[in-house]
Each structure stands twice: as C-alpha cells, then as structure tokens.
Design a protein around this motif. Structure first.
Motif, PDB file in Angstrom:
ATOM      1  N   ILE A  35       0.973  -1.258   0.049  1.00  0.00           N
ATOM      2  CA  ILE A  35      -0.041  -0.093  -0.090  1.00  0.00           C
ATOM      3  C   ILE A  35       0.684   1.194  -0.042  1.00  0.00           C
ATOM      4  O   ILE A  35       1.697   1.442   0.997  1.00  0.00           O
ATOM      5  CB  ILE A  35      -0.875   0.124   1.168  1.00  0.00           C
ATOM      6  N   PRO A  36       0.487   2.244  -0.930  1.00  0.00           N
ATOM      7  CA  PRO A  36       1.534   3.226  -0.907  1.00  0.00           C
ATOM      8  C   PRO A  36       1.069   4.205   0.124  1.00  0.00           C
ATOM      9  O   PRO A  36       0.161   4.491   0.630  1.00  0.00           O
ATOM     10  CB  PRO A  36       1.289   4.184  -2.053  1.00  0.00           C
ATOM     11  N   ALA A  37       2.406   4.599   0.893  1.00  0.00           N
ATOM     12  CA  ALA A  37       2.179   5.536   2.105  1.00  0.00           C
ATOM     13  C   ALA A  37       3.441   6.348   2.372  1.00  0.00           C
ATOM     14  O   ALA A  37       4.418   6.395   1.355  1.00  0.00           O
ATOM     15  CB  ALA A  37       2.168   4.514   3.371  1.00  0.00           C
ATOM     16  N   ARG A  38       3.301   7.124   3.365  1.00  0.00           N
ATOM     17  CA  ARG A  38       4.479   7.960   3.598  1.00  0.00           C
ATOM     18  C   ARG A  38       4.895   8.111   4.927  1.00  0.00           C
ATOM     19  O   ARG A  38       3.853   7.829   5.869  1.00  0.00           O
ATOM     20  CB  ARG A  38       4.143   9.516   3.213  1.00  0.00           C
ATOM     21  N   ASN A  39       6.083   8.204   5.524  1.00  0.00           N
ATOM     22  CA  ASN A  39       6.366   8.453   6.780  1.00  0.00           C
ATOM     23  C   ASN A  39       6.311   9.749   7.155  1.00  0.00           C
ATOM     24  O   ASN A  39       6.214  10.769   6.185  1.00  0.00           O
ATOM     25  CB  ASN A  39       7.377   7.728   7.318  1.00  0.00           C
ATOM     26  N   SER A  40       6.606  10.277   8.428  1.00  0.00           N
ATOM     27  CA  SER A  40       6.566  11.760   8.745  1.00  0.00           C
ATOM     28  C   SER A  40       7.660  12.610   8.059  1.00  0.00           C
ATOM     29  O   SER A  40       7.462  13.891   7.987  1.00  0.00           O
ATOM     30  CB  SER A  40       6.608  12.013  10.339  1.00  0.00           C
ATOM     31  N   LYS A  41       8.765  12.016   7.691  1.00  0.00           N
ATOM     32  CA  LYS A  41       9.653  12.655   6.929  1.00  0.00           C
ATOM     33  C   LYS A  41       9.125  12.883   5.484  1.00  0.00           C
ATOM     34  O   LYS A  41      10.048  13.559   4.776  1.00  0.00           O
ATOM     35  CB  LYS A  41      10.873  11.880   6.942  1.00  0.00           C
ATOM     36  N   GLY A  42       8.241  12.454   4.961  1.00  0.00           N
ATOM     37  CA  GLY A  42       7.563  12.627   3.537  1.00  0.00           C
ATOM     38  C   GLY A  42       8.241  11.244   2.824  1.00  0.00           C
ATOM     39  O   GLY A  42       8.227  11.395   1.434  1.00  0.00           O
ATOM     40  N   GLU A  43       9.144  10.222   3.342  1.00  0.00           N
ATOM     41  CA  GLU A  43       9.529   9.265   2.324  1.00  0.00           C
ATOM     42  C   GLU A  43       8.442   8.530   1.947  1.00  0.00           C
ATOM     43  O   GLU A  43       7.281   8.312   2.695  1.00  0.00           O
ATOM     44  CB  GLU A  43      10.604   8.521   3.504  1.00  0.00           C
ATOM     45  N   ARG A  44       8.492   7.705   0.801  1.00  0.00           N
ATOM     46  CA  ARG A  44       7.456   7.087   0.028  1.00  0.00           C
ATOM     47  C   ARG A  44       7.787   5.625   0.532  1.00  0.00           C
ATOM     48  O   ARG A  44       9.013   5.031   0.680  1.00  0.00           O
ATOM     49  CB  ARG A  44       7.841   7.120  -1.370  1.00  0.00           C
ATOM     50  N   LEU A  45       6.800   4.926   1.086  1.00  0.00           N
ATOM     51  CA  LEU A  45       6.628   3.556   1.413  1.00  0.00           C
ATOM     52  C   LEU A  45       5.614   2.845   0.752  1.00  0.00           C
ATOM     53  O   LEU A  45       4.768   3.170   0.165  1.00  0.00           O
ATOM     54  CB  LEU A  45       6.231   3.688   3.051  1.00  0.00           C
ATOM     55  N   LEU A  46       6.075   1.565   0.992  1.00  0.00           N
ATOM     56  CA  LEU A  46       5.051   0.599   0.540  1.00  0.00           C
ATOM     57  C   LEU A  46       4.620  -0.373   1.812  1.00  0.00           C
ATOM     58  O   LEU A  46       5.881  -0.795   2.552  1.00  0.00           O
ATOM     59  CB  LEU A  46       5.596  -0.522  -0.661  1.00  0.00           C
ATOM     60  N   VAL A  47       3.626  -0.401   2.089  1.00  0.00           N
ATOM     61  CA  VAL A  47       3.382  -0.941   3.534  1.00  0.00           C
ATOM     62  C   VAL A  47       2.514  -2.247   3.260  1.00  0.00           C
ATOM     63  O   VAL A  47       1.589  -2.543   2.358  1.00  0.00           O
ATOM     64  CB  VAL A  47       2.397   0.221   4.351  1.00  0.00           C
ATOM     65  N   TYR A  48       3.013  -3.338   3.692  1.00  0.00           N
ATOM     66  CA  TYR A  48       2.389  -4.732   3.650  1.00  0.00           C
ATOM     67  C   TYR A  48       1.843  -5.139   4.879  1.00  0.00           C
ATOM     68  O   TYR A  48       2.289  -5.273   6.145  1.00  0.00           O
ATOM     69  CB  TYR A  48       3.461  -5.782   2.870  1.00  0.00           C
TER      70      TYR A  48
END
Lengths: 471, 471
Positions: free
Chosen positions: A316-329
């Motif tokens: 799932i596309p997401a971001r952390n608080s730094k604005g970094e792009r994440l994929l969350v499983y």
C-alpha cells in the motif's frame, strides 16, 4: 514439540523435518490430483466437516507411490471447501501443487515463540505452518464463517487459508495449514511490526532486536513512528473499514490476541541503498511478487472505486513523517492461536465475560490501527506502471514517479496515470508529467535481491524499478 | 388451519384474514424501518439464529402505532440475513416495504391442498404464504446453506426467500414467509404444470381441471406435450445445469417432494387471441413485469455468456412441437413442505434410507426435466427489444420478431438483434430482417389484461407487443 536431532536437523513430534516435508509434498500432490479428477460442484454446508484420509506405505500402493520414509497417513480437511477458497483467491490447482510439491520447501528459522515449524514454498507464495490440535479443530469450526466473510468482505485482511492437513507419522498427528505469504521476501522490509493495540509488554525483546530485520511491537511503533503511517484519505478509509469488518468476524468467533503484521518497504531508503550498493555489487532492486497472491493492495481497492491498484507486490503506498515514500504490507495474523490454551471451542452461548473480552480486544485493535498506526494525508501518493518489452502480462514493473511535495501540486494530475501493459518504457513519454527521469533505462538491467533473513529470490525476470528525481 | 367465518371472511388459526394482513403490514413496516436505522454490516453465522420480537398493543406504544385489531406480537427471523438476501436479489428496502405495506395485500383463493393462506402484493412482486411451525424451523436451519447456494449458484431456481416472520395473535403463532412471485399475473399463462418427475398419481384432478388455467401434472405433460419444450442448446444446458446445482443443495438437506412450476405463455396463441378479442374489447396484451424480480430468464444467462437476456418478464424463449413461440416461466417450489410431517429436522447423520431417498428423488427430477420436459433445438429462438417513446428504462417492451423456420434460416443473423432502449418503434426499420410487420403501431395503444384466475393488473404503462408475420 520442536527440537533438533543429533545431526542438527529439526525434529517435530519425533518426525524429522525432511520426512515431514516429503510427507506434505506426497500428500498434497495426491489430494490435489484426486480432487482434480472430481467434477466441479458447489460447496455444501457438510463439506466443511469432511476429512479425507489416505495411507502412504513406504513400499507404495495402488493409489500412492513408494517413498524412502516411514509409513504415514495423510488427512485432508474439507477438501471441497478449500478448493473453493483457493479458487476464490485465484490459485489454480496446478500452480498450488507445483509450488508446494515440485520445488523444495524452505524451512524458516524464525518461527517465533509458538514452537511451530514454518516452511516457505520455493516461489515465495505459500507458507506451511504446523498448528496444534485445538487450532486445527477451531479452524474447521471457523470455515462456514470464513466462507461467509470471503463472500461479503472481498478485501479481507485475514490470513488466506489454502489448506488444512494432518500427517500421521510415528504415532503422532502433525497438523499443518497452508497460508499466503504476507511479506514477499523479494521486497526488502526495512522495518516490521506486530501490532495488537495493547501496550502491556508490547516491546520487542533484546533477542529479537539482534535480528537483521526485527519485528517490533506496539510500544516500539509509538516511540519510533509516533506520527504513524500516512495514507491517502480513500486508502485510509478502505483500510480502516476492512479492519473493522475483519474484527467483527473475529469477535463473533470470540477470537483474540491476533495481530496486524506490518512490513514497511521504504522506497527512498531503498533508492539510497541502491546507489550505495550499486557500485559494490550491482543494482539492488527488489523483485516483484506475483500479484495473484498479494494481499494488502487488494484490501484498499474499495468497491467505490476510489483507489486504483498501483503496486503489483501488494504494498500500500504510504509516507512516513519525513515524507519518504513507503510500500506497506499488512495482514491480520495469529487468528487461530488464541484457541490453543485459554478458550473453549466456539459455542453459540458463552458467559458474558468471554463475550465482552473479544469485543474489547477488537475495539481497541481497530482504534489503534485507525488512529495511531494509519493517518490520513491529503493529496495523492502515486506511481506509474510500465512494462519492459517482452514482459509477461500481469507482472508490470513498477516505476516510481517523482511526486511534488504538497503545496507545489498545482500541475499534478489529480488521479494516477497508468500506462499499464504498454510494451515499452518509451510509453512514458506520453505522460503529461515532464518530471520523469531520463535515466530509467537502468531498470532493465537484471538485478538481484540479497536479504540475509529470507531466502534469496533469483527469478530475475521482473524488477521494481525506482526512478526518483528530487525537486 | 384455514376456515371461513360467518361473514365469509377467511380465518386462519382463529385470526381473520384482515387482521392478519394488518399485522403483517404493521410488523414489516416496523422491522424494515428499524433495520434501516442500523448500519450496514456483514452477515455473521450467528445472524441466522436471531429472532427479533416486538409487541403491538392496540393502543400503541413508544415503538409501535395504535391499531384497530387485537394486541399481537410480531417476530422477525434472522433480520440481518434476510436483509442480505433481499439485497442479493436486488430488492431495495423501501421498495420491499412499500410493495408489501403501503398497498393492499390481495388474498389468493387458489391455495392448493396445503391449507396455507396466500397473499399477493398489489404490485404483483411478492407472495406472502403461511407456513407451519416445522417449515419455519426448517427454513431457519436451511439459511446457512441457502446463503452458500446464493453466493455460488447465482442462477438458482430455488424460491427467493425475502423474509420469515411470525404473528402471535389470539394465543396462536402464525408464521409467514415472503417469496418472489414466479408467474407474473400480467402475463397470461396458457398452461401451467407442477412437475416432479414422478408418474404416481401425477395427474390433475377433475376439480383442478375445472379452473380457467389448471395446473397440470407430470402425466398430463407427457400426454399433452409429449415432445417437450424446445430450448436453444445454450439455454437448455444452462437450465439443466442450474437444476442440477439446485437439486444438489436440496438433496444435501434431505429435501424431497419439491416441484418445478412451469408456466407457459404461448406468444402465437396470444396473438391469435389478440386479433380475435381486439374487435370485441380492444387490444389484449400482457404487461411486462419489473425485470428486477423475475427469475427464469436470469437462470439461463450463463456465465459463459451464451445467452442474452431477451424477455424482461423473466420468461425463457422456447417453442412447442408445433413451432409456436413460447415464454416459459420456471421455478422450483415447495421446498419446505416435505418437512411438515414425515421428516425429522435436518441432522448431519441420518440413516441410509433417508439419505438415499432424497438423492433418488433429485436424480429422477433432474432426468425428467433434462430429458422429457426440456429438449434441445438447433438454431436460435430470438426476439427484438424496443422501447416506446418516453418509456422508463429497464422496462423495454417486448416485440416478437418473425422467425424463419429451420431450413430457410440462411439469411438469419446467428445472434439475436437487440435494439435495446432506443427510443422509438421506428428503430425497427434498422433491422436486417424485412419480414417485420408494418402493423406494430397498434402496440402503442394502452391495453389491459384479463385473467379471471389472477388479480387484474391495471398499471397500463408497458405492454408486450406481438407482431407476427407468418411466412
């Protein structure tokens, strides 16, 4: 039940791991094969209670091949019902049999405190796990409710149960369940969490912290990711709604102590690692898992059509608080094990305490996930899909498109641009977005993924290409 | 339980029909209304066992309005489950409540030998039927299997159960079930059959034969329609497959003695009647029932896409041995009543005799329907759909296109030509088939349908236009 024999091989209930693996493979080959010969028919209520049994003498029989292990008996629980579930999950019988039986099963060392033995299929799709008598019994009781959930709540985050079996060997019953693999080992997880919504003793212990990628817990999350994981509003709503529906089912079966497993792949971090490591040993890009078996992304594709499938690995596309792009499983795990010790099997009428505890657990779980773990962020977190020439359909590579930060988003298209299944990378030139990097050709170079904690995937055909251009 | 009081009104278990109707309408209004206020959620296994109860004192209460009948209690069985079923069948809560509660319920005289009381909703969509204690109890037990069938076998010909209720009045329990109306009274049935696949005493009795449209039985069918009903190959396969799947479910619940109700509207005969009667009292054309609630045609729309929806009233296009065009309305009925007397309630383990009898019944039933009642015919039985100007969408009128007889079919399009939803009758001039009658304008004249055996439908907006040109 788990131990190690003098040669160093794992032993489970007096049976060596190699014998168990062989029995599983012989048994599943037989049961799927014989099921294939029966005509398709609808699942009936009685099918949930069926147990099929076949004896495998080492010298072979009319029905079974000979083998080099001790005699054993193989039982298949609810074969017709699980055939239906596999079909619902898009698993073809041949693929199921091939993945589990024609390639080695890989024993996983990190089986946690449960004492269960875990195997991973060579293609990374299936997890085989030993379960206790009570757990197997409970899963059988759960099946009608599981059927109902699957038909109503298509986006469910519950484990995908593909089969329940029992190997009878050396006078012992070894029950196993075949499930989906939530965290594709082809995608490097930068951080993992096992979250329950509780704070009591919910911190990873020192031994866990020594691992390459530890599985942290609630208190660790609140400390290290206190701002949570930012999802688009539609995605957030869909994830929370799905968790709510799953919890309702779990609560109705008086299940507790389940967790949300959260694996986070940090795309920005992966890119930095890639740049660093590329010089040393070539490009590092995780491979793409077959979309067929993925979980998390399906869960966020709401019926209302708000969210489009973006990542073929199930992240799932997401971001952390730094604005970094994440994929969350994500996925809900450990839904059987609360039945090991403390609970009676599910009965329609139980005392009020045991009714209220599961509802308390479910509510706290939901609240924690919806308010603490996942946060709503305005705007879009989006990607562009494209394919390499000659690529097989259904496995498009993933190309990350540089995202303007919020505020500078004036010229950004409001919906993701999909160039799915178009044959070459040059299709990208049709994109309205001119911020695309010109350096994406590099993603066509075959690459490998190294991760000491998981088996190495060498398929080599498909890659997650990351092209990021900073503003 | 049924009788007649001195004033000539029907009495059921000491309650007059008018009181029962009022209680049903008050009760359903309340239960659907209160369900509407609860949030949507998935059906759980436990929901099948829920019974909600509300008291209606004649003076009214906080929750219930006052009324002019005796105090009564209204029970709703499995409200959440039936809400789900209604949704699956495409019945909106408002429509359900409006059809049943805001217009008079029409008592049907022809209730058969069962002693049950039958009501029809004013809009012809719903049948309300009294059922015995054992039948209601059995339906409750059937619900999980019914849920499973609905999710797997979308084309099922089983009764559509929309609700199960109980009116407690005068110290008696009157249980009622709300079902779909299989035979739209807007379509004249030229002949009706109740078929079981048995020949023992399966002939309509003299009393039945006196009716305007008697319901004939197996022996009558074999005598009067010995060649059977001819269906296109795809339709035949789909109907037989659906019957087979339904029978499997019925057999698994040890149900027997069910029937296939077959209503046949003869289009050619209707056309002849129309010509004859038009002079006397104006055009005679049956109205078109809402497609939403129809059954039979859905059943023949296979997943493989072989057959297209043709008739919006739910009729299956067929021919008799004379080559006359028919619309056939079918459904499996009487699936609860075998539990009235002879059976024990469904239990997982029963003696072998009672296991074998339902399987024998199911097999004979299927064979009779697949081999004797329905026959495969090569070629197509097709129709053209068109709409009147200003017609509401979803209810296109039906226009029958003249079909060349087999052998002269060289220039016939191989697939049906649909001119669906195009606004005027003149669209028909685009048809390749030049055999269209020029007299179709007549079908725009509002018409009425008279059938002494069923309530007269006066909606008047939509008509079945029949334009037939003999070769």
């Amino acid at each position: 039940h788990r131990g190690v024999d003098p040669t160093g091989e794992t032993v489970y209930k007096k049976t060596t791991s190699s014998t168990l693996k062989a029995a599983i493979q012989l048994g599943i080959t037989h049961t799927v094969g014989s099921l294939n010969q029966k005509p398709e028919r609808d699942v009936l209520l009685q099918d949930f209670e069926v147990v099929e049994s076949i004896f495998f003498p080492c010298e072979g029989s009319n029905l079974t091949p000979g083998h080099h292990y001790g005699d054993f008996r193989f039982k298949t629980y609810a074969p017709i019902a699980f055939r239906y579930f596999r079909e619902m999950f898009g698993i073809r019988p041949d693929d199921y049999m091939y993945s589990l039986c024609n390639e080695p099963l890989i024993e996983l060392s990190s089986s946690g405190a449960s004492g269960s033995l875990f195997y991973l299929s060579s293609d990374d799709e299936f997890i085989v796990k030993t379960v206790q008598h009570k757990e197997a019994e409970f899963l059988q009781k759960l099946l009608p409710g599981y059927f109902m959930n699957l038909n109503q709540n298509k986006r469910t985050l519950l484990p995908k149960f593909y089969g329940l079996y029992c190997v009878q060997a050396a006078g012992k019953n070894i029950r196993i369940v075949v499930m989906n693999n939530l965290l594709p080992s082809s995608v490097r997880m930068h951080v993992k969490f096992d979250l329950k919504g509780s704070t009591h003793k919910r911190r990873a212990n020192p031994k866990e912290r020594e691992k390459a990628v530890p599985t942290f817990k609630d208190l660790d999350f609140m400390q290290d990711m206190s701002d949570g994981l930012f999802l688009e509003a539609d995605t957030h709503n869909a994830v929370c709604k799905t968790i709510q529906r799953d919890c309702l089912l779990l609560q109705s079966f008086k299940i507790m102590d389940y967790s949300l497993l959260v694996g986070i792949h940090n795309l920005d971090q992966a890119c930095r690692e890639q740049n660093t490591e590329a010089a040393a040993e070539g490009a590092m890009r995780p491979q793409v898992q077959k979309s067929l078996y993925s979980t998390a992304i399906e869960a966020i594709q709401t019926e209302t059509g708000g969210v489009e499938p973006v990542d073929q690995t199930g992240g799932i596309p997401a971001r952390n608080s730094k604005g970094e792009r994440l994929l969350v499983y994500i996925g809900i795990i450990d839904i059987l094990q609360s039945y090991r010790f403390e609970h009676k099997p599910f009965l329609p009428t139980q005392d009020t305490v045991s009714v209220h505890r599961p509802s308390f657990y479910a509510e706290r779980f939901q609240k924690f996930m919806s308010n603490v773990v996942f946060k709503k962020v305005p705007g879009k977190v989006y990607f562009i899909l494209f394919s390499h020439p000659g690529i097989q359909s259904g496995r498009p590579d993933l190309l990350l498109q540089s995202l303007p930060h919020s505020g500078s988003a004036v010229n950004t298209p409001t919906t993701p641009t999909f160039l799915s299944l178009t044959p070459t990378i040059h299709t990208l030139s049709h994109s309205q977005d001119t911020s695309m990097s010109e350096g994406e050709g590099g993603s066509e170079t075959p690459s490998r993924h190294h991760d000491s904690s998981t088996p190495q995937r060498l398929d080599g055909a498909f890659h997650l290409g990351l092209i990021i251009k900073s503003k």
